[in-house]
Design a protein around this motif. Sequence first.
Motif, short mmCIF file in Angstrom:
data_model
loop_
_atom_site.label_atom_id
_atom_site.label_comp_id
_atom_site.label_asym_id
_atom_site.label_seq_id
_atom_site.Cartn_x
_atom_site.Cartn_y
_atom_site.Cartn_z
N ALA A 389 0.83 -1.21 0.00
CA ALA A 389 0.00 0.00 0.00
C ALA A 389 0.86 1.26 0.00
O ALA A 389 0.50 2.27 -0.62
CB ALA A 389 -0.94 0.00 1.21
N ALA A 390 1.98 1.19 0.66
CA ALA A 390 2.89 2.35 0.72
C ALA A 390 3.87 2.36 -0.44
O ALA A 390 4.70 3.29 -0.54
CB ALA A 390 3.65 2.33 2.04
N ASN A 391 3.80 1.35 -1.33
CA ASN A 391 4.69 1.25 -2.48
C ASN A 391 6.16 1.32 -2.06
O ASN A 391 6.97 2.01 -2.66
CB ASN A 391 4.38 2.34 -3.52
CG ASN A 391 4.91 1.99 -4.89
OD1 ASN A 391 5.12 0.83 -5.22
ND2 ASN A 391 5.14 3.01 -5.71
N ARG A 392 6.48 0.57 -1.00
CA ARG A 392 7.83 0.55 -0.47
C ARG A 392 8.78 -0.18 -1.42
O ARG A 392 8.35 -0.97 -2.28
CB ARG A 392 7.85 -0.14 0.90
CG ARG A 392 7.02 0.57 1.96
CD ARG A 392 7.55 1.96 2.23
NE ARG A 392 8.95 1.91 2.69
CZ ARG A 392 9.76 2.96 2.71
NH1 ARG A 392 9.35 4.15 2.25
NH2 ARG A 392 10.98 2.83 3.17
N PRO A 393 10.09 0.03 -1.31
CA PRO A 393 11.05 -0.65 -2.19
C PRO A 393 10.92 -2.17 -2.09
O PRO A 393 10.61 -2.72 -1.04
CB PRO A 393 12.41 -0.17 -1.64
CG PRO A 393 12.12 1.13 -0.97
CD PRO A 393 10.75 1.00 -0.40
N GLU A 394 11.17 -2.84 -3.20
CA GLU A 394 11.01 -4.29 -3.24
C GLU A 394 11.97 -4.99 -2.27
O GLU A 394 11.67 -6.08 -1.78
CB GLU A 394 11.24 -4.80 -4.66
CG GLU A 394 10.70 -6.18 -4.93
CD GLU A 394 9.17 -6.25 -4.85
OE1 GLU A 394 8.65 -7.38 -4.68
OE2 GLU A 394 8.51 -5.19 -4.96
N SER A 395 13.07 -4.36 -1.95
CA SER A 395 14.01 -4.95 -1.00
C SER A 395 13.37 -5.17 0.36
O SER A 395 13.69 -6.14 1.07
CB SER A 395 15.25 -4.05 -0.84
OG SER A 395 14.86 -2.75 -0.39
N GLU A 396 12.43 -4.30 0.76
CA GLU A 396 11.75 -4.47 2.05
C GLU A 396 10.79 -5.66 1.99
O GLU A 396 10.65 -6.40 2.97
CB GLU A 396 11.00 -3.19 2.42
CG GLU A 396 11.92 -2.01 2.68
CD GLU A 396 11.16 -0.77 3.15
OE1 GLU A 396 10.06 -0.93 3.73
OE2 GLU A 396 11.67 0.36 2.94
#
Length: 471
Positions: A389-396
């Motif tokens: 939902a927050a469009n966080r980096p894929e690494s997370e």
Amino acid sequence: MRLLPLQLFAAMLMLGAANAQAAQPATIRVDYTHSGNALSDQYALERVVVEPLPWPGNLAKNFDNSNRGQNRVEVVDAETGDLLYSRDFSTVFGEWRTTEEAGKISRSFQESVRFPKPQQPVRVRILKRDERNQFSVSWSVEVDTDAQDVVKQQPPAPAKPIPIHVSGPSPEKVDLLILGDGYTQADMKKFEADARRLSAHLFSVSPFRERARDFNVWAMAVPTEKSGITRPSTGVHHPSALGTRYDIFGSERYVLTLDNRALREIAQHASYEFIEILVNNETYGGGGIFGQFSTAAASNEWANYLFVHEFGHHFAGLADEYYTSPVAYQSASGRPEPWEPNVTALRDPAQLKWKRHVKAGTPLPTPWPKAEYEEASRAYQKKRAALRAANRPESEMNALFREDLTRSRALFDKQPHRHSIGAFEGANYEASGYYRPAMQCLMFDRSETFCPVCQDGISEIIDLYAGAASR
């Protein structure tokens, strides 16, 4: 230009097999539309096509006895009714009709069936599995493959197949075609490297490892203008030859193409029986339809797992054994016995479909730390949804996946039935009423190996396609 050893070997095989291939009949493809909703469906013929390459399959293995999939195609002599060819399969329409949307509107999907060219007019029948788990005819159409309106010439190939793993003539092998989508012309070397890396991983996983010589693998990609494929939920729209995209049926990680015509018109320029589409994306995602194709995000940290897991769906009709992740499908009424070889409703434990793997004394159902697993999984799924939902980096997201797998292993390793084959409740997207063979398997989570039951299911399909001469 000097040929690489594998390319030279492939060229020699193709030349040496030329006479044998000439004896193979042409490949016929019937394109049709499949439309309807959750309650009813209809079929309509689009066209009959003679594909450019000979039939890749073993003519001694024209009949499918695997009893898998939601559908079956039968090709019968129009005059005598004799069965000439059959294969089981599932469809995108079959998955869509289990979604909430299918209860509200009707939609149409393109589908195809392929078979060796017959010498006489035939009747092509599409069968559908009914509530008794039996196949019955849903649609039938007369086909004369020599008729005037049959498409007999095709445009030139839009790309050239690359030999990745060549073991022998196509009729004696399982032919896997790896297609690329979202690769620009500048990305072509990356595509070939991705195809080689992921196919090599496939053949490191049992039973594919032991059966590697029963496979040929080819790779082909039509360049796109931009790297990556469409992901509507983030406003990314990248046109491509295959039309592969994320967010299928509203599931952010589900990757498919709904353009069957485009897929078949590209794939027909290589020998194939199975297709895996690599998408040039880092975002986690994939999908697989039995007898149609599978997909995997090639640049994701979990690409190895995605490639093999989704291929398990496409190649062998293996069911998802997980049940805590959100999916697009609606729960079915009742608990019918699944056709998939690796899940069961356990109506009669004495007749468990994988009972040959169950050791005497193993309780059925088989105890496992289900409540503890579900409690941890709820927290994990909440974190996963928040990251997306927050469009966080894929690494997370990758770090969360690693954390989840480590936690599950630590929990399972303490259990007395950790390595048992039994009937563990929770499978097929349902927390209760369906059971899987093992506590942990590649079809359950992001672990590295198939359980013995899934391995059996895969081996049976290899046997259906690979010729005896290759064993």
